[in-house]
Design a protein around this motif. Structure first.
Motif, PDB file in Angstrom:
ATOM      1  N   GLY A  86      72.329-103.558 112.754  1.00 31.37           N
ATOM      2  CA  GLY A  86      73.155-103.990 111.638  1.00 31.37           C
ATOM      3  C   GLY A  86      72.970-105.447 111.264  1.00 31.37           C
ATOM      4  O   GLY A  86      73.153-105.828 110.105  1.00 31.37           O
ATOM      5  N   ALA A  87      72.578-106.279 112.236  1.00 35.85           N
ATOM      6  CA  ALA A  87      72.409-107.705 111.973  1.00 35.85           C
ATOM      7  C   ALA A  87      71.186-107.986 111.102  1.00 35.85           C
ATOM      8  O   ALA A  87      71.168-108.954 110.340  1.00 35.85           O
ATOM      9  CB  ALA A  87      72.294-108.465 113.290  1.00 35.85           C
ATOM     10  N   THR A  88      70.166-107.136 111.208  1.00 29.21           N
ATOM     11  CA  THR A  88      68.961-107.269 110.374  1.00 29.21           C
ATOM     12  C   THR A  88      68.609-105.895 109.810  1.00 29.21           C
ATOM     13  O   THR A  88      67.664-105.247 110.256  1.00 29.21           O
ATOM     14  CB  THR A  88      67.781-107.843 111.191  1.00 29.21           C
ATOM     15  OG1 THR A  88      67.645-107.077 112.409  1.00 29.21           O
ATOM     16  CG2 THR A  88      67.995-109.295 111.531  1.00 29.21           C
ATOM     17  N   PRO A  89      69.389-105.430 108.835  1.00 29.79           N
ATOM     18  CA  PRO A  89      69.252-104.052 108.341  1.00 29.79           C
ATOM     19  C   PRO A  89      67.917-103.748 107.670  1.00 29.79           C
ATOM     20  O   PRO A  89      67.540-102.578 107.567  1.00 29.79           O
ATOM     21  CB  PRO A  89      70.417-103.915 107.352  1.00 29.79           C
ATOM     22  CG  PRO A  89      70.730-105.322 106.935  1.00 29.79           C
ATOM     23  CD  PRO A  89      70.463-106.167 108.145  1.00 29.79           C
ATOM     24  N   ASP A  90      67.203-104.762 107.201  1.00 33.99           N
ATOM     25  CA  ASP A  90      65.933-104.513 106.526  1.00 33.99           C
ATOM     26  C   ASP A  90      64.791-104.276 107.516  1.00 33.99           C
ATOM     27  O   ASP A  90      63.686-103.906 107.111  1.00 33.99           O
ATOM     28  CB  ASP A  90      65.568-105.693 105.628  1.00 33.99           C
ATOM     29  CG  ASP A  90      66.527-105.833 104.454  1.00 33.99           C
ATOM     30  OD1 ASP A  90      67.096-104.793 104.050  1.00 33.99           O
ATOM     31  OD2 ASP A  90      66.715-106.953 103.965  1.00 33.99           O
ATOM     32  N   LEU A  91      65.064-104.490 108.808  1.00 37.59           N
ATOM     33  CA  LEU A  91      64.046-104.300 109.829  1.00 37.59           C
ATOM     34  C   LEU A  91      64.129-102.878 110.368  1.00 37.59           C
ATOM     35  O   LEU A  91      65.170-102.474 110.888  1.00 37.59           O
ATOM     36  CB  LEU A  91      64.253-105.313 110.962  1.00 37.59           C
ATOM     37  CG  LEU A  91      63.156-105.434 112.020  1.00 37.59           C
ATOM     38  CD1 LEU A  91      61.874-105.974 111.392  1.00 37.59           C
ATOM     39  CD2 LEU A  91      63.628-106.353 113.145  1.00 37.59           C
ATOM     40  N   PRO A  92      63.085-102.073 110.254  1.00 39.66           N
ATOM     41  CA  PRO A  92      63.150-100.686 110.731  1.00 39.66           C
ATOM     42  C   PRO A  92      63.103-100.620 112.252  1.00 39.66           C
ATOM     43  O   PRO A  92      62.692-101.570 112.922  1.00 39.66           O
ATOM     44  CB  PRO A  92      61.909-100.041 110.117  1.00 39.66           C
ATOM     45  CG  PRO A  92      60.930-101.169 110.010  1.00 39.66           C
ATOM     46  CD  PRO A  92      61.756-102.386 109.674  1.00 39.66           C
ATOM     47  N   VAL A  93      63.510 -99.496 112.784  1.00 37.14           N
ATOM     48  CA  VAL A  93      63.348 -99.214 114.211  1.00 37.14           C
ATOM     49  C   VAL A  93      61.992 -98.536 114.402  1.00 37.14           C
ATOM     50  O   VAL A  93      61.615 -97.658 113.623  1.00 37.14           O
ATOM     51  CB  VAL A  93      64.479 -98.322 114.737  1.00 37.14           C
ATOM     52  CG1 VAL A  93      64.235 -97.942 116.199  1.00 37.14           C
ATOM     53  CG2 VAL A  93      65.830 -99.031 114.595  1.00 37.14           C
ATOM     54  N   VAL A  94      61.287 -98.956 115.434  1.00 40.35           N
ATOM     55  CA  VAL A  94      59.950 -98.431 115.712  1.00 40.35           C
ATOM     56  C   VAL A  94      59.977 -97.666 117.032  1.00 40.35           C
ATOM     57  O   VAL A  94      60.519 -98.158 118.030  1.00 40.35           O
ATOM     58  CB  VAL A  94      58.901 -99.552 115.778  1.00 40.35           C
ATOM     59  CG1 VAL A  94      57.526 -98.987 116.153  1.00 40.35           C
ATOM     60  CG2 VAL A  94      58.828-100.292 114.444  1.00 40.35           C
ATOM     61  N   ALA A  95      59.428 -96.471 117.035  1.00 37.30           N
ATOM     62  CA  ALA A  95      59.333 -95.659 118.252  1.00 37.30           C
ATOM     63  C   ALA A  95      57.881 -95.536 118.672  1.00 37.30           C
ATOM     64  O   ALA A  95      57.008 -95.258 117.847  1.00 37.30           O
ATOM     65  CB  ALA A  95      59.926 -94.275 118.029  1.00 37.30           C
ATOM     66  N   THR A  96      57.638 -95.752 119.963  1.00 38.71           N
ATOM     67  CA  THR A  96      56.308 -95.578 120.534  1.00 38.71           C
ATOM     68  C   THR A  96      56.377 -94.442 121.543  1.00 38.71           C
ATOM     69  O   THR A  96      57.148 -94.511 122.509  1.00 38.71           O
ATOM     70  CB  THR A  96      55.835 -96.861 121.229  1.00 38.71           C
ATOM     71  OG1 THR A  96      55.818 -97.942 120.271  1.00 38.71           O
ATOM     72  CG2 THR A  96      54.432 -96.675 121.799  1.00 38.71           C
ATOM     73  N   GLU A 112      59.831 -95.103 123.507  1.00 38.91           N
ATOM     74  CA  GLU A 112      60.569 -96.362 123.584  1.00 38.91           C
ATOM     75  C   GLU A 112      60.934 -96.782 122.177  1.00 38.91           C
ATOM     76  O   GLU A 112      60.096 -96.762 121.277  1.00 38.91           O
ATOM     77  CB  GLU A 112      59.730 -97.439 124.261  1.00 38.91           C
ATOM     78  CG  GLU A 112      60.449 -98.772 124.413  1.00 38.91           C
ATOM     79  CD  GLU A 112      59.612 -99.792 125.147  1.00 38.91           C
ATOM     80  OE1 GLU A 112      59.648 -99.800 126.396  1.00 38.91           O
ATOM     81  OE2 GLU A 112      58.911-100.574 124.464  1.00 38.91           O
ATOM     82  N   LEU A 113      62.194 -97.174 121.970  1.00 33.30           N
ATOM     83  CA  LEU A 113      62.683 -97.568 120.655  1.00 33.30           C
ATOM     84  C   LEU A 113      62.812 -99.083 120.603  1.00 33.30           C
ATOM     85  O   LEU A 113      63.494 -99.690 121.446  1.00 33.30           O
ATOM     86  CB  LEU A 113      64.038 -96.933 120.373  1.00 33.30           C
ATOM     87  CG  LEU A 113      64.101 -95.407 120.450  1.00 33.30           C
ATOM     88  CD1 LEU A 113      65.537 -94.931 120.292  1.00 33.30           C
ATOM     89  CD2 LEU A 113      63.212 -94.774 119.404  1.00 33.30           C
ATOM     90  N   GLY A 114      62.174 -99.682 119.624  1.00 38.82           N
ATOM     91  CA  GLY A 114      62.218-101.122 119.495  1.00 38.82           C
ATOM     92  C   GLY A 114      62.729-101.556 118.137  1.00 38.82           C
ATOM     93  O   GLY A 114      62.477-100.907 117.116  1.00 38.82           O
ATOM     94  N   HIS A 115      63.478-102.660 118.137  1.00 40.20           N
ATOM     95  CA  HIS A 115      63.953-103.268 116.887  1.00 40.20           C
ATOM     96  C   HIS A 115      63.530-104.729 116.927  1.00 40.20           C
ATOM     97  O   HIS A 115      64.120-105.527 117.662  1.00 40.20           O
ATOM     98  CB  HIS A 115      65.469-103.137 116.771  1.00 40.20           C
ATOM     99  CG  HIS A 115      66.007-103.571 115.442  1.00 40.20           C
ATOM    100  ND1 HIS A 115      66.662-104.760 115.258  1.00 40.20           N
ATOM    101  CD2 HIS A 115      65.958-102.977 114.214  1.00 40.20           C
ATOM    102  CE1 HIS A 115      67.021-104.885 113.996  1.00 40.20           C
ATOM    103  NE2 HIS A 115      66.607-103.815 113.345  1.00 40.20           N
ATOM    104  N   GLY A 116      62.491-105.064 116.189  1.00 40.90           N
ATOM    105  CA  GLY A 116      61.897-106.376 116.340  1.00 40.90           C
ATOM    106  C   GLY A 116      61.263-106.469 117.722  1.00 40.90           C
ATOM    107  O   GLY A 116      60.496-105.609 118.129  1.00 40.90           O
ATOM    108  N   ASP A 117      61.631-107.527 118.456  1.00 39.87           N
ATOM    109  CA  ASP A 117      61.090-107.722 119.806  1.00 39.87           C
ATOM    110  C   ASP A 117      62.000-107.158 120.890  1.00 39.87           C
ATOM    111  O   ASP A 117      61.735-107.353 122.080  1.00 39.87           O
ATOM    112  CB  ASP A 117      60.876-109.219 120.067  1.00 39.87           C
ATOM    113  CG  ASP A 117      59.833-109.824 119.145  1.00 39.87           C
ATOM    114  OD1 ASP A 117      58.882-109.100 118.788  1.00 39.87           O
ATOM    115  OD2 ASP A 117      59.982-111.003 118.769  1.00 39.87           O
ATOM    116  N   THR A 118      63.046-106.431 120.493  1.00 37.75           N
ATOM    117  CA  THR A 118      64.039-105.963 121.449  1.00 37.75           C
ATOM    118  C   THR A 118      63.972-104.455 121.625  1.00 37.75           C
ATOM    119  O   THR A 118      63.941-103.706 120.644  1.00 37.75           O
ATOM    120  CB  THR A 118      65.465-106.339 120.993  1.00 37.75           C
ATOM    121  OG1 THR A 118      65.524-107.753 120.765  1.00 37.75           O
ATOM    122  CG2 THR A 118      66.491-105.955 122.046  1.00 37.75           C
ATOM    123  N   VAL A 119      63.952-104.007 122.873  1.00 37.03           N
ATOM    124  CA  VAL A 119      64.025-102.583 123.163  1.00 37.03           C
ATOM    125  C   VAL A 119      65.487-102.154 123.068  1.00 37.03           C
ATOM    126  O   VAL A 119      66.356-102.732 123.728  1.00 37.03           O
ATOM    127  CB  VAL A 119      63.474-102.265 124.567  1.00 37.03           C
ATOM    128  CG1 VAL A 119      63.671-100.789 124.897  1.00 37.03           C
ATOM    129  CG2 VAL A 119      61.998-102.629 124.651  1.00 37.03           C
TER     130      VAL A 119
END
Length: 266
Positions: A86-96, A112-119
């Motif tokens: 919610g803090a950076t809504p324009d950033l998608p979640v990435v799954a590897t 693994e689900l990542g949002h920016g540099d954070t898992v």
């Protein structure tokens, strides 16, 4: 790869960034999307991303005459996952996603689900290997860019049902756009809807501090949208700091097609 808007992946805004037998990566927009039952931010779209990435990993392990269908999906999220999204809504979640263990009757993928540099989470998808169906729905080959519908309700083709009592209900409308290649509701769509009803059952806007921590989904049989097709959830426990809800998808025939258990914390 960007998918056409008349496919479930395109409708939900999924983009595949990398795919192969050893690693698959994809993203989905989550920030700004609201649960139609509560009007609150939701992590439900992550189920769509996980089903796609994990299912794709497992699909690469199929034999020549085999196809894959999801049988189980499980998600574990960090306590701050929704706040970070919610803090950076324009950033998608990435799954590897990667294969896990040997292939048997089914295959298991871990994500693994990542949002920016954070898992922000981990997940697994188990798929059955079945004989290739006689007829597969061909998705359009046009991959031109477009914008998915603004609301999650429109993206998933669901409608809030008027219900009373302790059960929360969301209807699954008949819409070929949310169907997979064998003509049933995409497993990611139905898993996401189970999160929506499960979290809504625990509380509405007055309980905004509930955070989904985990959800486990079992796919029992084929599920199609229709006049009576629905997702419903009921609270098993709602305590001071933790809550548990059971959810299910019920088809037009009255049979349960999917089961899920959701756990949330304050």
């Amino acid at each position: 790869m960007q998918y056409p808007l008349n496919t479930p992946l395109g409708r939900m805004g999924v983009q595949t960034l990398e795919e192969g037998p050893h690693r698959c990566v994809a993203s989905i927009p989550v920030g700004g999307l609201l649960n139609p039952l509560t009007g609150l931010p939701t992590v439900a779209p992550l189920a769509m991303l996980i089903d796609h990435v994990g299912g794709l990993v497992n699909h690469y392990r199929r034999a020549k005459a085999e196809w894959t269908v999801s049988s189980e999906l499980a998600v574990e999220l960090t306590p701050d996952a929704m706040a970070l999204i919610g803090a950076t809504p324009d950033l998608p979640v990435v799954a590897t996603g990667r294969p896990f263990g040997p292939k048997g009757t089914g295959s298991l993928a871990v994500c693994e689900l990542g949002h920016g540099d954070t898992v922000v989470g981990t997940a697994t998808v188990r798929s059955f290997h079945i004989q290739t169906p006689g007829h597969l729905v061909e998705w359009p080959t046009d991959t031109s860019a477009g914008t998915p519908p603004a609301t999650l309700r429109e993206r998933m083709s669901v409608a809030v049902a008027e219900t009373g009592g302790a059960t929360v209900v969301l209807r699954q409308l008949a819409d070929p756009v949310v169907n997979n290649s064998i003509g049933i509701v995409h497993g990611g769509i139905s898993a996401a809807a189970l999160e929506l009803v499960g979290s809504a059952a625990l509380g509405g806007a007055e309980e905004a501090l509930w955070r989904t921590a985990s959800i486990r989904v079992n796919y029992l049989r084929q599920f199609r949208g229709g006049t009576q097709s629905r997702y419903e959830a009921r609270v098993l426990r709602s305590g001071r700091s933790s809550g548990v809800a059971d959810a299910q998808a019920v088809g037009d025939d009255g049979k349960v097609a999917l089961l899920a258990r959701l756990t949330a914390y304050r």
